[in-house]
Scaffold this motif. Structure first.
Motif, PDB file in Angstrom:
ATOM      1  N   THR A 548      -5.135  -5.999  -5.330  1.00 32.24           N
ATOM      2  CA  THR A 548      -5.563  -4.627  -5.057  1.00 32.24           C
ATOM      3  C   THR A 548      -6.902  -4.661  -4.354  1.00 32.24           C
ATOM      4  N   ARG A 550     -10.557  -2.267  -3.090  1.00 36.08           N
ATOM      5  CA  ARG A 550     -11.395  -1.092  -3.294  1.00 36.08           C
ATOM      6  C   ARG A 550     -12.432  -1.058  -2.184  1.00 36.08           C
ATOM      7  N   ASP A 556     -10.204   6.561  -1.336  1.00 34.38           N
ATOM      8  CA  ASP A 556      -8.796   6.705  -0.949  1.00 34.38           C
ATOM      9  C   ASP A 556      -8.232   5.406  -0.388  1.00 34.38           C
ATOM     10  N   LYS A 580      -0.619   3.025  -1.958  1.00 34.97           N
ATOM     11  CA  LYS A 580      -1.823   3.426  -2.674  1.00 34.97           C
ATOM     12  C   LYS A 580      -1.780   2.835  -4.079  1.00 34.97           C
ATOM     13  N   GLN A 581      -2.958   2.455  -4.569  1.00 32.85           N
ATOM     14  CA  GLN A 581      -3.005   1.843  -5.898  1.00 32.85           C
ATOM     15  C   GLN A 581      -2.521   2.814  -6.969  1.00 32.85           C
ATOM     16  N   SER A 582      -2.684   4.115  -6.750  1.00 33.45           N
ATOM     17  CA  SER A 582      -2.223   5.107  -7.718  1.00 33.45           C
ATOM     18  C   SER A 582      -0.698   5.149  -7.804  1.00 33.45           C
ATOM     19  N   LEU A 583      -0.002   4.608  -6.793  1.00 29.50           N
ATOM     20  CA  LEU A 583       1.457   4.576  -6.786  1.00 29.50           C
ATOM     21  C   LEU A 583       1.993   3.186  -7.110  1.00 29.50           C
ATOM     22  N   LYS A 584       1.148   2.320  -7.666  1.00 31.98           N
ATOM     23  CA  LYS A 584       1.552   0.949  -7.947  1.00 31.98           C
ATOM     24  C   LYS A 584       2.776   0.884  -8.856  1.00 31.98           C
TER      25      LYS A 584
END
Length: 601
Positions: A548, A550, A556, A580-584
């Protein structure tokens, strides 16, 4: 042989066939141009009338006996005098009138005889030279005889009305023809003898409508007056019954189809509260509905939880439960799809939901993904549970909730009894998961990746490939509601470096991201993803590396990367997938599967 004739409208080419007219028709309507005109069958016309013979010239009655060329002698009273002198009376000179006989002018050679009309000479009472002459009159000439079924010779529908007495009047209706210049869509001049479409047209026809056009029949046209018929409406064969039969058959098929679809449609609006069971052969289950005080009138729960099966609420306690289902057609829903369907609905209806996994949960005899949660609903704190399972290509979701003070052990047991009323049936026993693998090939035709899940597609029009890439594809998860659909992308690069393919790919991506961040004076950090691969990813052919990122200035830009590669001589070919990391949790298994499928063609 029938006497066919053309439509009297000069711009219309329709030909009328009198053999198709019903008997007694006195008005016709053209099915092409719409003109309507009076009609007299040829058989009723008969032969043209023979003009009467000219009257004989008048013969003057014989004059009373007297001297030739002179009026008979008369008495004082004007009566003939029987005592006038004759050639036998004394005193009469031969060749001269007797004495006392009125004198008459002596006829002169080349002049008419006195008192007798002579041809070529002025007649008594006729105009004399030097005086105004009366307008000459034109002798009447009968129009040429019309041929049966055709307009009279010289017929001009655009000619002005005749003004000479006895001349042919084009405004006079001819037998079997419409008045000249008749326009059924406009107001017509009411010339003498002409047809006025704005006037009532006999029995059965209403007065002209507000647009000035004759209206449709309003009565029985056979009861009296003129009959009007549009020859296009005269049946030429027995096709009317066939058309009616086909129409009725289509209605029957449509009604049957609607009935069948309604029986199978899980969105049917039938009142299931008055039945003992709710069933759906599409979703392969039955459910025994609860009795009062539970009510299926729960629009808020249906909308908020995106329910397509049923939702019940108890308005006395504020408790409720609901069930949703989705047919994934030729495949089973993945673990991430089951979880996403659960959390997406939960967070859409409840506010500030906090959940905790229920271990070893089951529903309908299947291992279930289940959570107990605390949340806020309509300003009140509620507690509840949710369950999700999959079976034979269908995903199922269950939700139950109640205010904190009402969510007792007794209510939890009641919810469990309702949950257990859902039972699977055998309507999908023949279902089998299909594998529809789609191959994506690089621009140079040398490398491929496989899509077994049906999410991936070529880049949208106008999207450019990254520098150095030979293939670019993207994925969109359409099962999530709303405008922003979760996306992911994949690119294939051919690199000049050699070594461990996945490490060559990792170093290439990290260097590219650092150079990009330096342009904005930002810093990028990388964190490897260790541990086992997601269960849905299976075992891909290639080993993958995951990490991942950052960005210090752009939150974002927190992303997940999945990389795999192969060696091809002096080059290294790498496949790089990201989201996106939020959708991992959603995309990681599918990225691992497609990236790990990289191969040469």
């Amino acid at each position: 042989m029938t006497n066919r004739f053309h439509c009297p409208n000069p711009t219309c080419s329709y030909v009328f066939d009198p053999s198709q007219f019903p008997p007694g028709i006195t008005m016709l309507g053209c099915p092409v141009c719409g003109i309507r005109f009076p009609y007299q069958p040829v058989a009723m016309q008969g032969p043209a009338p023979v003009p009467p013979p000219p009257a004989p010239m008048p013969i003057a009655p014989p004059a009373p006996t007297g001297y030739p060329g002179y009026p008979a002698p008369t008495s004082a009273s004007g009566a003939a005098n029987p005592f006038a002198a004759t050639s036998e009376m004394p005193g009469q000179t031969p060749g001269y009138p007797p004495p006392g006989y009125p004198q008459q002018p002596v006829p002169q050679p080349g002049y008419p005889q006195p008192g007798y009309p002579q041809q070529g000479y002025p007649q008594p009472g006729s105009p004399q030279p030097g005086y105004p002459q009366p307008a000459p009159t034109e002798a009447y000439q009968a129009p040429p005889a019309a041929q049966p079924g055709y307009a009279p010779p010289g017929y001009d529908p655009y000619a002005a009305p005749a003004t000479t007495p006895g001349a042919y009047d084009p405004y006079a209706a001819q037998p079997g023809y419409a008045p000249p210049g008749y326009d059924p869509y406009a107001s017509q001049p009411t010339a003498p003898g002409g047809f006025d479409p704005n006037a009532p047209q006999g029995y059965g026809y209403a007065p002209p409508n507000e647009f000035g056009s004759p209206t449709a029949p309003t009565g029985n046209p056979t009861a009296g007056g003129e009959r009007v018929i549009n020859v296009g409406d005269v049946p030429k064969s027995g096709s009317g019954g066939l058309v009616i039969g086909l129409f009725l058959m289509m209605i029957t098929i449509g009604v049957s189809t609607i009935y069948i679809m309604t029986k199978k449609n899980p969105f049917s609006t039938r009142n299931i509260e008055n039945s003992t069971d709710f069933s759906s052969d599409i979703y392969n289950f039955t459910f025994q509905v609860p009795s009062a005080p539970w009510s299926s009138d729960a629009p808020d729960a249906r909308t908020g939880l995106r329910i397509n099966i049923f939702a019940y609420v108890n308005n006395d306690t504020g408790a409720g439960f609901a069930m949703a289902a989705q047919d994934f057609k030729e495949r089973n829903p993945r673990d991430r799809e089951i979880e996403l369907g659960l959390r997406d609905r939960l967070n859409n209806y409840f506010k500030n939901a906090a959940s905790e996994l229920i271990p070893n949960a089951k529903w309908i005899g299947q291992p279930a993904l289940a959570y107990q949660f605390l949340a806020e609903l309509n300003g009140e704190q509620v507690s509840g549970e949710c369950y999700a399972i999959r079976n034979l290509g269908v995903g199922y979701w269950w939700f139950q909730w109640a205010p904190n003070n009402a969510y007792t052990q007794g209510l939890k047991q009641e919810f469990e009894s309702y949950r257990n009323r859902v039972t699977f049936q055998k309507w999908r026993e023949s279902w089998k998961e299909q594998s529809n693998i789609v191959l994506f090939t690089s621009d140079n035709g040398k490398y491929q990746v496989e899509d077994a899940d049906g999410f991936w597609q070529p880049l949208r029009k106008g999207t450019a490939l990254p520098e150095g890439a030979v293939l670019g594809i993207e994925a969109q998860y359409k099962e999530v509601t709303g405008d922003r659909k979760p996306r992911a992308d994949l690119n294939i690069y051919v690199l000049k470096e050699t070594g461990d393919p996945k490490e060559v790919g990792r170093k290439f991506i990290q260097k590219m991201l650092e150079e990009d961040a330096a342009l904005s004076e930002a810093k990028v950090t990388f964190e490897p993803v260790n541990g086992e691969l997601p269960a849905d990813a299976g075992k891909p052919p290639l080993e993958v590396v995951r990490f991942t990122t950052r960005n210090s200035l752009d939150a974002d830009r927190a992303e997940l990367y999945v990389i795999a590669g192969i060696s091809d001589g002096s080059s290294t070919v790498v496949a790089v997938g990201r989201c996106k990391q939020s959708l991992k949790r959603l995309w990681e298994p599918w990225l691992v599967k497609i990236v790990g499928s990289l191969k040469k063609t």
